[in-house]
Design a protein around this motif. Structure first.
Motif, PDB file in Angstrom:
ATOM      1  N   VAL A   1      -1.447  -0.032  16.296  1.00 32.86           N
ATOM      2  CA  VAL A   1      -1.241   1.214  17.042  1.00 32.86           C
ATOM      3  C   VAL A   1      -0.519   0.952  18.356  1.00 32.86           C
ATOM      4  N   ILE A   2      -0.848  -0.157  19.027  1.00 32.04           N
ATOM      5  CA  ILE A   2      -0.137  -0.523  20.259  1.00 32.04           C
ATOM      6  C   ILE A   2       1.357  -0.705  19.976  1.00 32.04           C
ATOM      7  N   GLY A   3       1.669  -1.360  18.856  1.00 33.08           N
ATOM      8  CA  GLY A   3       3.074  -1.537  18.487  1.00 33.08           C
ATOM      9  C   GLY A   3       3.781  -0.219  18.266  1.00 33.08           C
ATOM     10  N   ILE A   4       3.101   0.724  17.606  1.00 36.10           N
ATOM     11  CA  ILE A   4       3.705   2.039  17.358  1.00 36.10           C
ATOM     12  C   ILE A   4       3.919   2.786  18.666  1.00 36.10           C
ATOM     13  N   ILE A   5       2.906   2.771  19.547  1.00 37.60           N
ATOM     14  CA  ILE A   5       3.023   3.457  20.837  1.00 37.60           C
ATOM     15  C   ILE A   5       4.157   2.855  21.671  1.00 37.60           C
ATOM     16  N   PHE A   6       4.256   1.537  21.661  1.00 40.10           N
ATOM     17  CA  PHE A   6       5.312   0.872  22.433  1.00 40.10           C
ATOM     18  C   PHE A   6       6.687   1.262  21.908  1.00 40.10           C
ATOM     19  N   SER A   7       6.830   1.333  20.587  1.00 45.85           N
ATOM     20  CA  SER A   7       8.127   1.714  20.018  1.00 45.85           C
ATOM     21  C   SER A   7       8.485   3.151  20.398  1.00 45.85           C
TER      22      SER A   7
ATOM     23  N   VAL B   1      -9.517  -5.186  16.032  1.00 47.10           N
ATOM     24  CA  VAL B   1      -8.328  -5.831  16.591  1.00 47.10           C
ATOM     25  C   VAL B   1      -7.077  -5.486  15.785  1.00 47.10           C
ATOM     26  N   ILE B   2      -7.128  -5.585  14.459  1.00 47.61           N
ATOM     27  CA  ILE B   2      -5.920  -5.405  13.645  1.00 47.61           C
ATOM     28  C   ILE B   2      -5.335  -4.002  13.795  1.00 47.61           C
TER      29      ILE B   2
ATOM     30  N   LEU C   1       5.846  -7.734  22.189  1.00 51.59           N
ATOM     31  CA  LEU C   1       5.852  -6.709  23.240  1.00 51.59           C
ATOM     32  C   LEU C   1       6.114  -7.351  24.603  1.00 51.59           C
ATOM     33  N   ILE C   2       5.387  -8.421  24.887  1.00 49.85           N
ATOM     34  CA  ILE C   2       5.576  -9.126  26.156  1.00 49.85           C
ATOM     35  C   ILE C   2       6.995  -9.692  26.238  1.00 49.85           C
TER      36      ILE C   2
ATOM     37  N   GLY D   1      12.149  -2.568  15.356  1.00 51.84           N
ATOM     38  CA  GLY D   1      11.352  -3.771  15.139  1.00 51.84           C
ATOM     39  C   GLY D   1       9.861  -3.508  15.201  1.00 51.84           C
ATOM     40  N   PHE D   2       9.416  -2.785  16.210  1.00 48.73           N
ATOM     41  CA  PHE D   2       7.978  -2.551  16.375  1.00 48.73           C
ATOM     42  C   PHE D   2       7.449  -1.534  15.375  1.00 48.73           C
ATOM     43  N   LEU D   3       8.243  -0.516  15.063  1.00 45.80           N
ATOM     44  CA  LEU D   3       7.786   0.443  14.047  1.00 45.80           C
ATOM     45  C   LEU D   3       7.595  -0.243  12.700  1.00 45.80           C
ATOM     46  N   LEU D   4       8.548  -1.081  12.320  1.00 45.65           N
ATOM     47  CA  LEU D   4       8.448  -1.766  11.028  1.00 45.65           C
ATOM     48  C   LEU D   4       7.259  -2.716  10.997  1.00 45.65           C
ATOM     49  N   ALA D   5       7.133  -3.565  12.018  1.00 45.71           N
ATOM     50  CA  ALA D   5       6.040  -4.535  12.036  1.00 45.71           C
ATOM     51  C   ALA D   5       4.687  -3.845  12.068  1.00 45.71           C
ATOM     52  N   ALA D   6       4.563  -2.819  12.906  1.00 48.00           N
ATOM     53  CA  ALA D   6       3.280  -2.142  13.056  1.00 48.00           C
ATOM     54  C   ALA D   6       2.931  -1.307  11.827  1.00 48.00           C
TER      55      ALA D   6
END
Length: 779
Positions: A20-26, A14-15, A349-350, A204-209
């Motif tokens: 990876v989902i966060g990186i792809i979304f960014s 899960v982690i 993301l949502i 935001g998503f790159l940093l968090a992920a």
């Protein structure tokens, strides 16, 4: 006490998957932003694709300037100039700290970074290279102090690199998006808003992920060596937070000095003396001002919040490792802090889709409510996510280490700890908005005070800042009391993580501010129509408020993180109680409470000195370059950029040294009791000063914009631009610039960095510290 519903294998999946989902979304958001082209040919093709009604649409495009190829070229040139100066700034800062001329990177890292930290860590471990009995897990054998020193050094380097990369990526996407936001403003405020917000979401998503993924990989790699010694494993992980905050300090201080030196210089000469618009291309400091927005508010904020995330995670992991999670080797429960961050990425993301896809901004007045809805939606969804993670990842009952004892805690109690941190952050965000947005009476009162001059404007602004401290402090106090009562210091650490769990959304909102600000500057410099500038100004006005909200989040989370680290320090230093009536502790309290003022004095004077040079240079160019004021000659932008760059590199060293050296000097010469007083005093004083400074500066800035916009009858009575009330507002804004963008935001790093540094070196201070008191006793 039972086990977790979520299996260890599921946790292992899960982690990293969420990261990876966060990186792809960014990257997807970046791709969408890149579809706005900065070449006239591509723009013409895009216009033809959007042309559905033939001649009528073409007329609309001509009216808005969509087919003006010169505008597209000009925007591209301006963005290129800003990007180049940003790169030069990064290069010069990197060259200052990494002088690799003639030597290898490996040699430099050994001599200048790894070696000193490794030597200090080695000393802290009392030079032990043999396995030793564990401190908290009785009867077990832990790895040597030398091994802990080595792995702490590796963690430190990884944290520092991740922090630097986070800041770099933020600046990269910001400069990439500035001109594209400007061009999209020709199609409407909604298009420009989406472009700016998507760009902020990339950061935001790159940093968090990235922060989550690097920490997760580091833990698993270290685990290969440490095995069952989780006490030593997570002690070594604390270096990750120290590395992150160390780099964030220089990013925040250096970036703040850079941006405000340029901003103050540009405003004082351009607006007050020459009466030309903000971001007018005739102003020699205009490029430095736009570069500074990215350096301070993008790179600095990104590194700052990454440091908070890393330290909160490390504090929670250290306490958990000596609680039942670590003693019983419950892997899923142990990584509960990382699971919270994982769910936070999905929730953000949502939430982002609500701003970019589910709803459409059609009018200027809808911008600020849309950003506020982001905070509310993410908080509500995250509350549900926290409940789900708590139920799946934690056993129904467990123990948490509490100053030498094991406190029995229920999983629902830990849910409330995280949730109260999350909702306290929302309270701080809305209070910050109330005191810094020109939609409400506090800022309007400050603007109204400009009728009688700059002096009354300053008085009203200072009063607003002091008053704005009240509710956030109560929110933090309630959060601390509840979380500590339920789960001791671990509760405070996860409460801080709760406040940071929606970091991706928070950073997207915060980065939106400087991106939209630069978009307005590019519109002015490119000579676009007044109608386009009105749209970018509306984006910028909302961005000022969101930037203030981001600073509020950062300061609130820093308070909780620092307290959690302080508790871990007290435990590791074997301090039974912190008695303020003891002279050793009380003198530490006094000195610690003084440090934020000393630090703020350094940073504000640095901005003032650099701004003085900037003002003199801008005046010189206006007075000596023929045709500059008439627009027939080009100003020397490079000299102004050099002034800001040199000042930021030179002036950030003393404040950085103050923060880094204070714990080492106090701990070594005065001992852990005095150091505990210093940490407590700096925490209590620093939070108050930081909130007040940030909100005062934000209020002055938006009071100026309230007058400039003239959106209400009251505002029009104070304007227009160039009127005496407007000039008084500009003076207040320039005074507030170093408060809200340099001293205020940097103070949260001061209290965090001192706490985490004290935690890392606690064993050394406990064993060898207090040299002066020992010598005095012997005499």
């Amino acid at each position: 006490m039972g086990g977790s519903i979520l299996t260890d294998l599921a946790t292992q999946i899960v982690i990293p998957v969420c990261a990876v989902i966060g990186i792809i979304f960014s990257l997807l958001q970046w791709f969408i932003v890149s579809q706005v082209k900065l070449s006239p040919e591509a723009a013409a093709q895009q216009s033809s694709k959007n042309n559905k009604n033939g001649y009528n649409d073409y007329l609309i495009e001509e009216e808005e300037g969509l087919n003006d190829h010169n505008v597209v070229i000009k925007c591209a040139e301006i963005q290129q100039a800003i990007s180049e100066e940003k790169f030069l700034y990064q290069f010069k800062v990197g060259s200052h700290f990494l002088p690799l001329h003639g030597i290898s990177v490996r040699r430099y890292l050994h001599d200048h970074l790894c070696s000193p930290y490794f030597r200090l860590s080695w000393v802290c471990g009392r030079l032990q290279h043999e396995s030793q009995p564990c401190t908290y897990t009785k009867g077990a054998i832990c790895k040597s102090a030398l091994a802990n020193a080595l792995f702490s050094t590796i963690s430190f380097v990884l944290g520092g690199i991740t922090s630097v990369v986070s800041g770099f990526l933020g600046m990269k996407i910001a400069t990439y998006a500035n001109a594209r936001t400007t061009l999209e403003a020709r199609k409407g405020v909604g298009k420009a808003f989406i472009t700016a917000f998507r760009s902020g979401a990339v950061m935001g998503f790159l940093l968090a992920a990235n922060g989550l993924l690097v920490l997760y990989i580091t833990i698993n790699l270290f685990k290969l060596y440490y095995g069952d010694d989780w006490e030593g494993l997570f002690e070594a992980i604390t270096g990750y937070g120290l590395g992150g905050s160390s780099m964030a300090l220089f990013g925040r201080v250096g970036g703040g000095i850079y941006t405000k030196a340029a901003d103050v210089g540009a405003d004082l000469v351009g607006k007050i003396e020459r009466n030309i618009p903000e971001d007018d291309p005739r102003n020699p400091a205009v490029i430095a001002d736009n570069v500074g927005d990215n350096v301070g508010d993008i790179a600095g904020m990104g590194s700052d919040l990454f440091g908070s995330y890393a330290e909160a995670s490390c504090a929670a992991l250290v306490v958990a490792s000596i609680s039942s999670f670590g003693i019983n080797h419950q892997f899923t429960a142990m990584l509960y802090p990382l699971l919270i961050s994982s769910v936070g990425i999905i929730v953000c993301l949502i939430t982002t889709l609500f701003a970019t896809d589910f709803f459409e901004i059609k009018a200027v007045k809808e911008i600020e409510p849309a950003l506020k809805k982001q905070l509310i939606i993410s908080t509500v969804l995250m509350t549900i996510g926290i409940a789900l993670v708590t139920w799946l990842a934690l056993p129904s009952s467990f123990t948490i280490f509490n100053f030498g004892e094991q406190k029995v805690v229920k999983n629902w109690e830990l849910f409330f700890c995280v949730a109260i941190g999350l909702w306290a952050g929302l309270v701080i965000g809305f209070v910050t908005e109330y005191y810094t947005s020109n939609a409400y009476s506090p800022v309007q009162d400050v603007a109204d005070s400009c009728r009688t001059g700059a002096a009354t404007n300053v008085i009203f602004g200072l009063a607003l800042g002091y008053k704005s401290v009240i509710i956030p402090i109560f929110a933090i106090a309630v959060g601390i009391f509840v979380s500590f009562s339920l789960a001791a210091m671990y509760g405070i650490a996860v409460a801080a993580l709760g406040m940071l769990s929606t970091i991706a959304t928070g950073l997207a909102i915060d980065a939106y501010g400087p991106i939209s600000d630069n978009a307005g500057g590019i519109a002015e410099m490119a000579g676009m129509s007044h109608r386009i500038r009105e749209r970018t100004d509306a984006l910028d006005a909302a961005g000022n408020t969101t930037a203030a909200i981001g600073k509020g989040f950062a300061i609130g989370s820093a308070a909780l993180v620092s307290l959690a680290l302080f508790g871990a320090f007290v435990s590791r230093a074997a301090i039974a109680t912190v008695d303020v009536l003891t002279p050793k502790v009380f003198i530490g309290l006094l000195v610690g409470a003084m440090l934020p003022y000393w630090f703020s004095a350094m940073t504000m004077k640095s901005v003032g000195s650099a701004a003085l040079k900037m003002v003199e240079e801008v005046r010189r160019q206006f007075n000596t370059i023929p045709g500059l004021m008439e627009g027939t000659a080009k100003p020397d932008y490079a000299t102004c950029v050099k002034i800001s760059t040199d000042a930021s590199i030179k002036e950030m060293i003393p404040p950085g040294a103050l923060v880094m050296l204070t714990p080492l000097i106090v701990g070594t010469f005065f001992g852990v009791e005095t150091l505990s007083g210093v940490l407590a005093g700096a925490l209590v004083s620093g939070v108050q000063v930081a909130i007040s400074a940030s909100n005062t500066g934000g209020a002055w800035d938006n009071a100026k914009k309230y007058i400039e916009a003239g959106a209400s009858e009251h505002a029009r009575t104070l304007g227009p631009k160039g009127s005496d009330p407007h000039k008084a507002a500009v003076i207040g804004d320039t005074i507030g610039d170093p408060l809200k963008d340099t001293s205020g935001p940097s103070l949260n790093i001061l209290i965090k960095l001192m706490a985490v540094e004290s935690l890392v070196f606690a064993p050394f201070f406990a064993t060898h510290g207090g040299l002066l008191f020992k010598l005095f006793g012997k005499s």
